[in-house]
Design an enzyme around this catalytic site. Sequence first.
Site, PDB file in Angstrom:
ATOM      1  N   GLU A 257      -9.650   5.763  -3.928  1.00 56.78           N
ATOM      2  CA  GLU A 257     -10.365   5.161  -4.959  1.00 56.78           C
ATOM      3  C   GLU A 257     -11.843   4.731  -4.264  1.00 56.78           C
ATOM      4  OE1 GLU A 257     -10.888   1.428  -8.308  1.00 56.78           O
ATOM      5  OE2 GLU A 257      -9.215   1.428  -6.576  1.00 56.78           O
TER       6      GLU A 257
ATOM      7  N   GLY B  32      -3.331   0.108 -13.586  1.00 61.13           N
ATOM      8  CA  GLY B  32      -2.881  -1.517 -13.577  1.00 61.13           C
ATOM      9  C   GLY B  32      -2.922  -2.156 -12.527  1.00 61.13           C
TER      10      GLY B  32
ATOM     11  N   ASN C  56     -17.044  -5.903  -2.216  1.00 66.24           N
ATOM     12  CA  ASN C  56     -17.732  -5.312  -0.742  1.00 66.24           C
ATOM     13  C   ASN C  56     -17.615  -6.364   0.218  1.00 66.24           C
ATOM     14  OD1 ASN C  56     -18.559  -3.030  -2.083  1.00 66.24           O
ATOM     15  ND2 ASN C  56     -20.585  -3.425  -2.065  1.00 66.24           N
TER      16      ASN C  56
END
Length: 402
Positions: free
Chosen positions: A248, A127, A388
């Site tokens: 991540e 979340g 990016n």
Amino acid sequence: MDLKFTPEEEAFRASVVRFLDEKLPARLADKARNGVRLTRDDMVEWHAILNERGWLANHWPKEYGGPGWNTAQKFIFENECALAGAPRILPFGVNMLGPVLIKYGSEAQKRYWLPRILDGSDWWCQGYSEPGSGSDLASVKTTAVRGIDDQGEHYIVNGQKTWTTLGQHANMIFCLVRTANDVRKQEGISFLLVDMKAPGVDVRPIITLDGDHEINEVFFTDVRVPAANLVGEENKGWTYAKYLLTYERTNIAGVGFSMAALARLRRVAAKVKRNGRPLADDSLFAARLARVEIDLENMKTTNLRVVAAVSGGGVPGAESSMLKVRGTEIRQEIASLMRRAMGPYAQPFIEEALEEGHDEARIGPQGAASAAAQYFNNRKLSIFGGSNEIQKNIISKMILGL
């Protein structure tokens, strides 16, 4: 660092290959290789197989249920799994929340939540993003107000999260919530663990253009969360969020999966004919193929350096951003070349081709129609986990001091 594997590490590779040969169900490998949708049960099945062997949380310390592998062993395992067609380990509990709890969680939280991640008792989702808080994650508006009553201390959560991957399957969500407004925005965020079955939580599907239900919106209306579910200190969640994002971003790079996809692309290019000769012999296609292979080899080296830094107790900074940028660009380029190689078979939006047992004679070879779906789905890779463009700003600040 020495990038050559030792005899012991090569022996470990052989043990991983044997394990995959014996324990990876062919049905799951075929699905993963050919872009057929994995069900919740498929993902849980592979999760359980790895956990039984003690290899699920391969980067966790031994005392918390990890195998105690070194950098090279982790790299070998992830690459061999990808090459064997193993389903990707769901990252939210094992690769994202787990490291945060190990570093910042209380002993009680570690004892309770970490075993539940391993045995599959909890399916976690993330979340972070909100309708107005994507790349500018510090602008989250979901609030958590602390209170106390005869049932103890708690937070009341109100707000909305979006792009929640596989949230329809989850029973828990880790959230960034705003707990203070009178400070710099990064300093008023907390990291909270929320039960998805609690009253006031509403999950609504977002159906993507290919008809898939992978992502969701999650609404919170006066959701009561025990104060014991606060990770670390109140208003320090930005620190924990950044730590999680390094994992991540490294995971998004997907070196092993790019290697597997490149190997498949080479096989397809050797079989497909253009103007009477293999596509692999086409000079323009061959040049793009060679370029992406060079980029992938360079990224493998960077990936080893990042994993080594984490293994040594450090937290990857600019390196994880570099991996995220180059890794996503490489995965997108491979998907683009595969779509070109498949030609008319790479038709978008053939829903049946993504389901198990489809009619190959009617809608093309196994995995063909998924080439377009994967191409379009992979466009998001350069956006989530921090776009990016944002990663390039991070690299500039950390390395160049700009």
